[in-house]
Structures are given as C-alpha cells and as structure tokens.
Scaffold this motif. Structure first.
Motif, PDB file in Angstrom:
ATOM      1  N   ASP A 257     -36.585  10.055  -1.878  1.00 20.02           N
ATOM      2  CA  ASP A 257     -36.207  10.540  -0.548  1.00 20.02           C
ATOM      3  C   ASP A 257     -34.778  11.069  -0.505  1.00 20.02           C
ATOM      4  O   ASP A 257     -34.465  11.935   0.323  1.00 20.02           O
ATOM      5  CB  ASP A 257     -36.343   9.406   0.479  1.00 20.02           C
ATOM      6  CG  ASP A 257     -37.790   9.004   0.688  1.00 20.02           C
ATOM      7  OD1 ASP A 257     -38.572   9.843   1.156  1.00 20.02           O
ATOM      8  OD2 ASP A 257     -38.136   7.852   0.378  1.00 20.02           O
TER       9      ASP A 257
ATOM     10  N   ARG B 174     -37.284   5.300   3.023  1.00 24.34           N
ATOM     11  CA  ARG B 174     -36.284   6.223   3.576  1.00 24.34           C
ATOM     12  C   ARG B 174     -35.110   5.462   4.171  1.00 24.34           C
ATOM     13  O   ARG B 174     -33.955   5.869   4.036  1.00 24.34           O
ATOM     14  CB  ARG B 174     -36.928   7.116   4.641  1.00 24.34           C
ATOM     15  CG  ARG B 174     -37.686   8.305   4.062  1.00 24.34           C
ATOM     16  CD  ARG B 174     -37.933   9.351   5.136  1.00 24.34           C
ATOM     17  NE  ARG B 174     -38.838   8.862   6.173  1.00 24.34           N
ATOM     18  CZ  ARG B 174     -39.031   9.472   7.342  1.00 24.34           C
ATOM     19  NH1 ARG B 174     -38.350  10.569   7.636  1.00 24.34           N
ATOM     20  NH2 ARG B 174     -39.876   8.982   8.224  1.00 24.34           N
TER      21      ARG B 174
ATOM     22  N   SER C 274     -32.973   4.199   1.300  1.00 27.23           N
ATOM     23  CA  SER C 274     -32.315   5.322   0.641  1.00 27.23           C
ATOM     24  C   SER C 274     -31.036   5.698   1.374  1.00 27.23           C
ATOM     25  O   SER C 274     -29.993   5.961   0.756  1.00 27.23           O
ATOM     26  CB  SER C 274     -33.267   6.514   0.577  1.00 27.23           C
ATOM     27  OG  SER C 274     -32.637   7.642   0.024  1.00 27.23           O
ATOM     28  N   GLU C 275     -31.099   5.706   2.703  1.00 26.10           N
ATOM     29  CA  GLU C 275     -29.909   6.036   3.490  1.00 26.10           C
ATOM     30  C   GLU C 275     -28.890   4.891   3.486  1.00 26.10           C
ATOM     31  O   GLU C 275     -27.694   5.105   3.329  1.00 26.10           O
ATOM     32  CB  GLU C 275     -30.313   6.370   4.923  1.00 26.10           C
ATOM     33  CG  GLU C 275     -30.987   7.705   5.090  1.00 26.10           C
ATOM     34  CD  GLU C 275     -30.054   8.872   4.774  1.00 26.10           C
ATOM     35  OE1 GLU C 275     -28.823   8.689   4.846  1.00 26.10           O
ATOM     36  OE2 GLU C 275     -30.544   9.957   4.447  1.00 26.10           O
TER      37      GLU C 275
ATOM     38  N   ARG D 250     -32.448  13.261   9.213  1.00 32.12           N
ATOM     39  CA  ARG D 250     -33.276  12.816   8.082  1.00 32.12           C
ATOM     40  C   ARG D 250     -34.122  11.594   8.426  1.00 32.12           C
ATOM     41  O   ARG D 250     -35.164  11.351   7.810  1.00 32.12           O
ATOM     42  CB  ARG D 250     -32.377  12.486   6.880  1.00 32.12           C
ATOM     43  CG  ARG D 250     -31.568  13.679   6.362  1.00 32.12           C
ATOM     44  CD  ARG D 250     -30.681  13.303   5.194  1.00 32.12           C
ATOM     45  NE  ARG D 250     -29.755  12.223   5.538  1.00 32.12           N
ATOM     46  CZ  ARG D 250     -28.603  12.399   6.194  1.00 32.12           C
ATOM     47  NH1 ARG D 250     -28.253  13.618   6.598  1.00 32.12           N
ATOM     48  NH2 ARG D 250     -27.818  11.383   6.471  1.00 32.12           N
ATOM     49  N   LEU D 251     -33.639  10.798   9.363  1.00 28.67           N
ATOM     50  CA  LEU D 251     -34.355   9.588   9.765  1.00 28.67           C
ATOM     51  C   LEU D 251     -34.346   9.521  11.288  1.00 28.67           C
ATOM     52  O   LEU D 251     -33.469   8.903  11.895  1.00 28.67           O
ATOM     53  CB  LEU D 251     -33.669   8.357   9.154  1.00 28.67           C
ATOM     54  CG  LEU D 251     -34.397   7.016   9.293  1.00 28.67           C
ATOM     55  CD1 LEU D 251     -35.733   7.056   8.570  1.00 28.67           C
ATOM     56  CD2 LEU D 251     -33.535   5.890   8.722  1.00 28.67           C
TER      57      LEU D 251
END
Length: 726
Positions: A257, A308, A311-312, A329-330
């Motif tokens: 991601d 996700r 990942s962030e 992105r989220l």
C-alpha cells in the motif's frame, strides 16, 4: 523469473499457505490435492519447528481430513533472532560442529578476565576480583560481535585503521583486545575441531543453497515461507529457492500500500531507515531479483483494511509530512473501519495489565470457537498472565517457553548454590528447603515436619552461626532449653528434633562440597564448582537424566554435561562469584512445551505470531524499553565504527520489532495494552503506539480507549470483596 509471493497480515498465514500448496496456486503446475502421494516430493522451509508442526496440521485441515503424505518440513530456526539452525539430520554439512553457547561464553569470559587483569596491572592497580556478571556480559557482547563479523564476512584485518587517532584511547585499547581475542578464539576453535555458531549457520545455509541450485526441473517443489531474509546467508538461500523451476518464496506481510517513492526511500543510502518494519523486506527484494510490484499476493486483505492503516502509521519519519494529506489515501470512513476492531488498555501497573489480559483471554474461552493470543516480548508479563490464568484453572500454551533458570529444576539449581554461597543464611536456606523438588531423599510429609521443626528451632530469632555447624548448635541449644522432662508433648518434640537433625545431616551431604569450596575463600577451578553443584542437585532431587520425562530436568542435565566438558576452559571463580554467574551459565537453555495445534488461547513470541492467526490478538507491554527494547550500545565498537564496517546498527532490532507489531494487526480484534507505571516510575508508551495514535486522530483513539477501559475496570473489581463481607 523468480517466483515471490506474499500473504497479507490479515490473512491466516499457515492455512493460506497450505491451501495454496494443495490447489496449485503456490507452485505452477503442482496441484497435489487430487494426488495425496505427490505432496511427499515437496520441501517446505519454515522459520521454526513449532511453525512446522502447525503447518502440518494446517495441511491436514486444508485437505478436509484426507490421508496425506506430508512434505519434508525443514525448520530454518529463529531467523530474525540470529539462531538459524537446520535440523542436524539434514544432509547439508557434517563436522565441524558449532561450539555450544555456554562453552563459548566460558572461553570468552576467561579472555575478558585476563584482559581486565592485565590492564589493571599495567595501570599499577590490583586486579579486580568482583564483577563476574559484568565479565560474562562483556563475553556475550564479544561473542555477538564475532557473530556479526562472521555474518558480514569480515576478518580481523578488516578492523585495521578503524579508529582514527582523534578518538578516545578507550576505543583503541578495546579494538586491540578484539583483534587479539578474535585470533586467540579462532586458534582455540581450530585446535578443538569446532567452529563459531555463525560460521556453522552460514555454512549450513550456503551448502543447502548450493544443493538446491543443482536440482533439475524434475525435482519436487521447494518453498520457503515466513522468513524476512535478514541475514545475508538466509537471503542467498531464499534467492536460490525463488529461482528454482518449482521454487517459491512467500514473504510475511509485504507492504503493498505504501507509495513507491516512500518505499524506495526506506533503503536509500543516507536516508535508509533500518527501524522501519519493511526495511528487511525492502532490502531482500533486490537480492531475490524482483520489484515490489512483481510480488504476487496469495490472498486478499481482510475488508477492515488494517494493512493501509499500519502502512501509514509506520511510515518513515522523513516522509511523515504526508500525514497532512492522510485523508486522500485513507478516507475517514476507511480509517473508522480499520480502527473499529482496536481497543487500548491503559493499566495502572504490570499486575493490573496482566489481570486485564487474563480476563480478555478468559472471555474468548466463553465465546464458542474463538481463538486468542497474547503476543509480547516481555517474559515477565507472559509469566504474570499465565499465573493469573491459573486462578481460572486454565493452563496456557506458551510458545516462547521458560528459561531454564526460571523452571523448577533451574530455580533449585540456583537456590543450592546461593544457599551455600551465603553460608546457609536463614532466608536462602528456607527457600531451598521449601522447594518442592528438594526432597533430600525424604517423603513429602517427613520432609515437611523436619523443615517446620528446623525453622522453629534454628531459623527464627537470632541468626545461627554460619554453616552446618551453626545449625547443629542451634538445634542442640533448643533441645537443652525447651525439650527436657517426661511430658508426652516434649517426647514428641524430641522425635521432631531428631528428624530436624537428620535433615541437617542430609543437607550437609548435599552441600558439603560447595561449602568446603566456599571455606577456601579463594578462586578454584570452574570444573570443581560445576562438579560440586551437580552433586548437590542430585543429592537434593535425585539423579539427572538426559532422557528425563520432565523437559526442564533433561535440559538441566544437558547443560551440566556441556559445562562438565567446557569448564576447563572457563575462568577460576570463588563460590560467591560462581553463584552470581549461575544465571548466565544457564541462560541459553529454554524449556518449551510441545505445541498444541488446537489450543484456543496461547502466549506467543513476536516471531511465531507472524505465522499464527487468531480472532483476538492482544499486543502486550507496549512501552519503550519493552516493545521495542532499548537499542543497546556495543561495548567494543562505537556506532560510527560499526557503520564503517557495514555492520547492522542497533536500530535494525527496532525495525524487526516494528514488523512484528504491524503483523499483529491482522486479527479481526486487536487489543493494545501497556502499564502507566513500571517499577514505581512513569512509563512511556511505545513509539509504535504513539504513531498509531497520531494517525488515528483524537476521536478514534478515544473510542479505542473507551473500548479497552472496561477491561481495566473489570480487573480492578475482580478482587473486591462483596458488600458486607468480612
């Protein structure tokens, strides 16, 4: 093209791997579901023996209970803990074998002690006799440095010119000793026909890689799964497997991601981030000959989208400015879905944390079919939770096992030498006498009566004179003062005193050799101490057997066998120093229970948790210093010196801990726990928790805390007495 795949953290790793192997998804052209005999031709490499046993169970379940000939399952070892070791019966390499860890510790401790004494004499000071624990700690650090040098392929000559003249003299003196010790230890190993553990490990891995490279297209499939290839030799093996005609490498939780620029920066020169959870995998992919986009997922992520989120949350510090555009992105809805299954338990102290976790695990048992696990690197927390679960009548399957020194057999070994070192002082003596394994040849009831009388007659009040003689005198004095006359109760007292005297004589026979060494008030050969120590254990608890049914006693027997053979190479010690060193001498052996494939609740180490999927995952002891552990400095080489040599920096361990943390979020329900105070001082929540808090935002984080608070409140109320109860 190399065949490299990945399984997302939210998919059950071993069941997914098993199904893919049977269905032909894992290795093209190999689908043994219809031919149960074909599976026997495959080889599967997994990180640990326990993972191998659980994978065998997963294969049986994926087959629907059909009869199978299992593939050859080879344990790679605890890859990211630098303990990789193929099974000794694998036909990859014969002798020379690796020196045993405790043997190496003794040899290096002797070198360190000699160096310390030589420096003291050169400075005009007397040699320091104390500090045995520090000597063994330096020896362990020296051994770890030797492993790092071997792994990196560096010789002693590679250390030349490493310390510029402007640096402190300490580094030059220390580096000189490292060179001398390295050569001396190498010569010793050659004479003994042994090799360093890291050399043996790399030779095994490289030999297997060479063997695999010679396999033709007619050979069976070879799969390596669950490894991050953190060591160069392991990476070479994975590359060899990935390039086989029927080979495949399955990576655990590759981040697919993170944007390409941020992913590339993780291993980019000066900006490289060894503390990033994807650092090891990002560095491995070029060695495997694939780009991240060419790695195939074996399963789709779960719909809650936790990959996700992590990942962030775990992105590199240099790219954290992108959090300002996180919603692109989220989106908030996706963030809310990912956080919905996360709870945060902020306990008052470690005991309250353990009790809250125990209540969580017990709650899972109340739900039909639900599985749960505590994952923590903190062994103290694991033991606390196991003890709290025992009050509910539940025994936990702890994959990490118990250090030998903390097992009943190991504790008895420590109590014996400690009681002797303190000349039978009342406190350590009473602890020894009340140990359940310390029978001294007596039946339990007879021993309990004798201990009770001895405690009353000799161990209460003023401390008796040191040694066995002091106990005898205390009993004699008690006899003369309190047990005269014809009163039947006093005659019963005479019988009890006789049993106490008998216990003292048995104690003398057990501890006599150790007490005699202590009376010398000087250093003696380590072999004499080990022999007296073993004799004391066997006199107290019975003969030690390498094939004992009790795993701890068998491990203790093996450790004593190793010490018997290695003690001649260790430093001379007095009894007090030996008692201090006993913990280090038994530090390597672990007593592990046999895996229970169908256990619904477990305690897992972070490494094994990568491969085991549960419904409720509890990540415990999430404070700085525990998860992640504080990066320890190398006492022999400074950080710039390690960097110049190309050795891994301490942050690499933080990256491994970060990867384990991120993998834990694959469960549908995740509970994060930490104690506000540890040891009476305020703790600092783990940097991983703080990152997640930042990305989640105040509203979602407070909701997670609210979900976890009910477990904190339940733990506080558990021991409350009912109203009106007295």
């Amino acid at each position: 093209m190399p065949r490299v795949l990945t399984i997302p953290s939210s998919a059950p790793f071993l069941p997914t791997l098993a199904a893919a192997l049977l269905d032909g998804t894992l290795v093209e052209g190999f689908a043994p579901r219809a031919d149960p005999l074909a599976l026997a031709g495959a080889t599967v490499f997994l990180p640990t023996r326990r993972a191998g046993r659980l994978f065998a169970e997963a294969l049986l379940q994926a087959s629907g209970g059909a009869v199978l000939l299992l593939p050859k399952i080879v344990p790679l070892g605890d890859v990211d803990e630098d303990a990789l070791a193929f099974s000794e019966d694998a036909p990859v390499l014969a002798a020379p074998h690796a020196i045993a860890p405790v043997h190496r510790r003794l040899v290096l401790a002797r070198l360190v002690a000699h160096w310390r004494d030589t420096l003291a004499k050169a400075a005009g000071r007397e040699a320091v006799a104390a500090g045995t624990a520090a000597t063994f700690a330096l020896a362990d650090a020296l051994g770890a440095l030797f492993d790092d040098l071997t792994t990196a392929g560096l010789t002693v000559d590679g250390l030349d010119g490493l310390v510029p003249d402007e640096l402190d003299r300490y580094f030059r003196v220390g580096l000189d000793f490292v060179r001398i010790a390295r050569r001396a230890f190498t010569d010793y190993l050659a004479e003994a026909g042994l090799v360093e553990p890291a050399a043996r490990r790399d030779a095994l891995v490289d030999a297997e890689a060479r063997r695999l490279a010679t396999l033709g297209s007619g050979a069976g499939p070879v799969i390596a799964a669950g490894s991050t290839g953190s060591m160069p030799a392991t990476a070479r093996l994975l590359a060899a497997i990935a390039n086989l005609p029927k080979g495949a490498v399955v990576l655990p939780g590759l981040d697919q991601d993170l944007d390409a620029a941020s992913f590339a920066r993780i291993t980019d020169g000066r900006d490289a981030a060894p503390d990033h959870p994807q650092y090891g995998l990002a560095r491995l992919l070029p060695r495997l000959g694939v780009a991240r986009g060419e790695v195939l997922p074996l399963a789709a992520p779960a719909p809650f989208g936790r990959e996700r989120l992590m990942s962030e949350a775990m992105r590199q510090a240099e790219t954290s400015d992108l959090w300002a555009s996180l919603s692109d992105r989220l989106p908030p809805a996706a963030l809310g879905t990912a956080m919905a299954g996360i709870s945060v338990v902020e306990a008052d102290d470690p005991r309250a944390e353990a009790l809250a976790i125990a209540l969580l695990l017990r709650d899972s048992l109340e739900r039909e079919g639900e599985t749960a696990a505590l994952v923590t690197p903190d062994r103290d927390l694991a033991r606390r939770v196991a003890a709290e679960m025992a009050r509910f009548g539940v025994a936990l399957d702890d994959s990490a096992g118990t250090p030998l020194a903390d097992s009943p057999a190991g504790r008895l070994a420590g109590l014996l030498v400690m009681a002797a070192a303190e000349d039978l002082a009342p406190v350590p003596l009473f602890a020894l006498l009340t140990h359940p394994l310390a029978r001294f040849g007596l039946e339990p009831d007879a021993k309990a009566d004798a201990v009770a009388t001895l405690e009353l007659a000799a161990l209460r009040g003023p401390r008796p004179r040191a040694g066995i003689g002091g106990l005898r005198d205390a009993i004699a004095a008690f006899d003369r003062e309190d047990f005269r006359g014809a009163d039947p109760r006093r005659r019963m007292g005479e019988a009890a005193l006789a049993r106490a005297r008998d216990l003292i004589e048995r104690l003398d026979r057990a501890l006599g050799p150790l007490l005699a060494i202590g009376a010398q008030r000087g250093a003696v050969p380590l072999a004499d101490l080990v022999a007296a120590h073993r004799a004391a254990w066997e006199a107290a608890a019975g003969p030690l057997d390498l094939d004992a049914e009790d795993a701890a006693e068998a491990a203790l027997a093996r450790t004593f066998e190793t010490l018997d053979g290695a003690a001649g190479d260790g430093p001379a010690l007095d009894l007090s120093a030996y008692a201090d060193a006993a913990g280090a001498l038994f530090a390597d052996a672990m007593v592990r229970p046999r895996a229970e494939p169908h256990a619904r609740i477990r305690i897992l180490g972070p490494l094994e948790a990568r491969l085991i999927h549960v419904d409720r995952m509890v990540l415990g002891a999430l404070i700085e210093g525990s998860w992640p552990r504080i990066a320890e400095t190398d006492p022999w080489l400074s950080r710039p010196m390690r960097g110049d040599l190309g050795l891994d920096l301490p942050e690499r361990r933080i990256g491994l801990a970060a990867h384990d943390f991120a993998q834990g979020f694959g469960a549908a329900e995740v509970v994060l726990t930490f104690a506000a105070k540890v040891g009476g001082t305020q703790s600092v929540p783990s940097r991983f928790v703080q990152r997640l808090k930042t990305v989640a935002g105040e509203a979602e984080w407070n909701a997670a805390r609210a979900r976890g608070s009910r477990w904190v409140q339940a733990a506080r109320r558990l021991d409350d007495a009912p109203a009106g109860f007295r």
